[in-house]
Design an enzyme around this catalytic site. Structure first.
Site, PDB file in Angstrom:
ATOM      1  CG  ASP A  87      -7.790   2.258   0.322  1.00 11.69           C
ATOM      2  OD1 ASP A  87      -7.795   3.044  -0.542  1.00 11.69           O
ATOM      3  OD2 ASP A  87      -7.272   1.421  -0.290  1.00 11.69           O
ATOM      4  CG  HIS A 142      -5.528  -4.335  -4.558  1.00 19.21           C
ATOM      5  ND1 HIS A 142      -6.442  -4.654  -3.520  1.00 19.21           N
ATOM      6  CD2 HIS A 142      -4.440  -4.767  -3.997  1.00 19.21           C
ATOM      7  CE1 HIS A 142      -5.366  -4.388  -1.902  1.00 19.21           C
ATOM      8  NE2 HIS A 142      -4.181  -4.705  -2.816  1.00 19.21           N
ATOM      9  CG  ASP A 194      -9.890   1.741  -2.355  1.00 18.15           C
ATOM     10  OD1 ASP A 194     -10.162   1.723  -1.074  1.00 18.15           O
ATOM     11  OD2 ASP A 194      -8.168   1.028  -3.225  1.00 18.15           O
ATOM     12  CG  ASP A 198      -7.447   4.063  -4.565  1.00 20.24           C
ATOM     13  OD1 ASP A 198      -6.966   3.504  -2.667  1.00 20.24           O
ATOM     14  OD2 ASP A 198      -7.971   3.384  -5.002  1.00 20.24           O
TER      15      ASP A 198
HETATM   16  N1  ARG Z   1       0.143  -0.152  -3.628  1.00 23.53           N
HETATM   17  C1  ARG Z   1       0.203  -0.727  -2.906  1.00 23.53           C
HETATM   18  C2  ARG Z   1       0.965  -2.098  -4.074  1.00 23.53           C
HETATM   19  O1  ARG Z   1       0.559  -2.577  -4.674  1.00 23.53           O
HETATM   20  C3  ARG Z   1      -1.382  -1.058  -2.337  1.00 23.53           C
HETATM   21  C4  ARG Z   1      -1.960  -1.388  -3.508  1.00 23.53           C
HETATM   22  C5  ARG Z   1      -3.319  -0.978  -2.502  1.00 23.53           C
HETATM   23  N2  ARG Z   1      -3.983  -1.317  -3.976  1.00 23.53           N
HETATM   24  C6  ARG Z   1      -5.734  -0.218  -3.296  1.00 23.53           C
HETATM   25  N3  ARG Z   1      -6.801  -0.865  -4.065  1.00 23.53           N
HETATM   26  N4  ARG Z   1      -6.211  -0.861  -2.481  1.00 23.53           N
HETATM   27  O2  ARG Z   1       1.174  -3.184  -2.986  1.00 23.53           O
HETATM   28 MN    MN Z   2      -7.270   0.771  -4.674  1.00 21.96          MN
HETATM   29 MN    MN Z   3      -7.065   1.562  -1.884  1.00 23.46          MN
END
Ligand code: ARG
Ligand code: MN
Ligand code: MN
Length: 301
Positions: free
Chosen positions: A228, A140, A226, A123
């Site tokens: 990303d 998420h 993930d 991730d």
């Molecule tokens: N840290 C940010 C939040 O808590 C982004 C989290 C993104 N998580 C993901 N699973 N893409 O809002």
């Molecule tokens: Mn994630």
């Molecule tokens: Mn992520």
């Protein structure tokens, strides 16, 4: 072993809409066929059902909690069922909140079998926010906290213990975006985070030997992938992309080294957002990496 595809078509935990189309994007990219070409048995269980995304603003630090609970209940039951059958569950998200249900079910299964569980979290983010520290309220960004026993009560304790996993049971790879209070949580919990600087300095090969070095004989390895994690140049179809991720080659090596460990027991593939993608490139990329994770190699047959 049979790989069971389970779709969790929801974006209730995300900041941007569209991740609910992830399971079909993976199907269109040929996930089942690709795994079958490596002589794996694959069954596609279809998509789970759950509530629509109400698209509400964050109320008291958390968005869509009842909907996230409902989706994860369905995920938990479906993953538990596959484990009981002796299958390898491959959960197709959906945003990353669905890892709460899948990893809780896996932790419970491992406990009843007397096996150790190790989670590899691929991730850009550590996802260890709680409702009291999250800047966005999006769940998420909270699954790891919930699994460690620190989220909202409704999402904690599903494995039968308050914490589904201990801090030393999870390792993070590819991290490059951590919120201010999340940094403190990582330090307090003592989480093992291999951030992008670590990969820059030591390389993916050495990083993965560190990640996999103390895997026991009958450890169940779960990978939560993930998309990303990858650089957005490779994987544009994600809602919360952060530049500076691992390259295609680095990620291939990561997957191949996990495959070589021979311990992979379950997998989440999450956060593919077809609405933001370019001609399904991100789902196709995911299919390539999943093949490597299940042991595809250039020369070995
Ligand atoms: N840290 C940010 C939040 O808590 C982004 C989290 C993104 N998580 C993901 N699973 N893409 O809002
Ligand atoms: Mn994630
Ligand atoms: Mn992520």
């Amino acid at each position: 072993n049979t790989v069971s595809l389970i779709g969790a078509p929801t974006d209730v935990g995300a900041s941007v809409r569209g991740a609910g189309m992830g399971p079909d994007a993976l199907r269109v990219a040929g996930l089942a066929e690709a795994l079958r070409s490596h002589r794996l048995d694959v069954v596609d269980r279809g998509n789970l059902a759950g509530p629509p995304n109400p698209w509400q603003p964050s109320g008291n630090g958390i968005r869509h909690l009842p909907e996230v609970v409902a989706w994860n209940r369905a995920v938990f039951d479906a993953v538990a069922q596959e484990l009981t059958l002796g299958n390898v569950p491959l959960l197709m998200g959906g945003d990353h909140c669905v890892a709460i249900g899948s990893i809780s079910a896996i932790a419970r299964h491992c406990r009843t079998q007397g096996r150790k569980l190790r989670v590899v979290w691929l991730d850009a983010h550590t996802d260890v926010n709680t409702e009291s520290i999250s800047p966005s309220g999006n769940i998420h960004g909270m699954p790891v906290a919930c699994l460690l026993g620190h989220g909202p009560a409704e999402l904690v304790g599903w494995s039968g213990e308050r914490a589904a996993i201990a801090p030393e049971d999870i390792e993070f790879i590819g991290i490059r975006s951590v919120d201010a209070d999340e940094k403190q949580a990582i330090r307090m919990l003592g989480l093992q985070v291999f951030d992008m600087r670590h990969i820059d300095e030591h390389g993916m090969r050495y990083t993965m030997t560190e990640v996999l070095q103390d895997l026991g004989e009958d450890t169940h390895l779960h990978v939560s992938f993930d998309l990303d994690c990858l650089d957005p140049m490779e994987a544009p179809g994600v809602g919360t992309g952060v530049r500076g991720g691992p390259t295609y080659r680095e990620m291939q090596l990561c997957m191949e080294m996990i495959a070589d460990s021979g311990r992979l027991g379950s997998l989440d593939v999450v956060e593919i957002n077809p609405a933001l993608d370019v001609r399904n490139r991100t789902a196709e990329l995911a299919v390539e990496f999943v093949q490597s994770l299940f042991g595809a190699s250039t020369l070995a047959r």
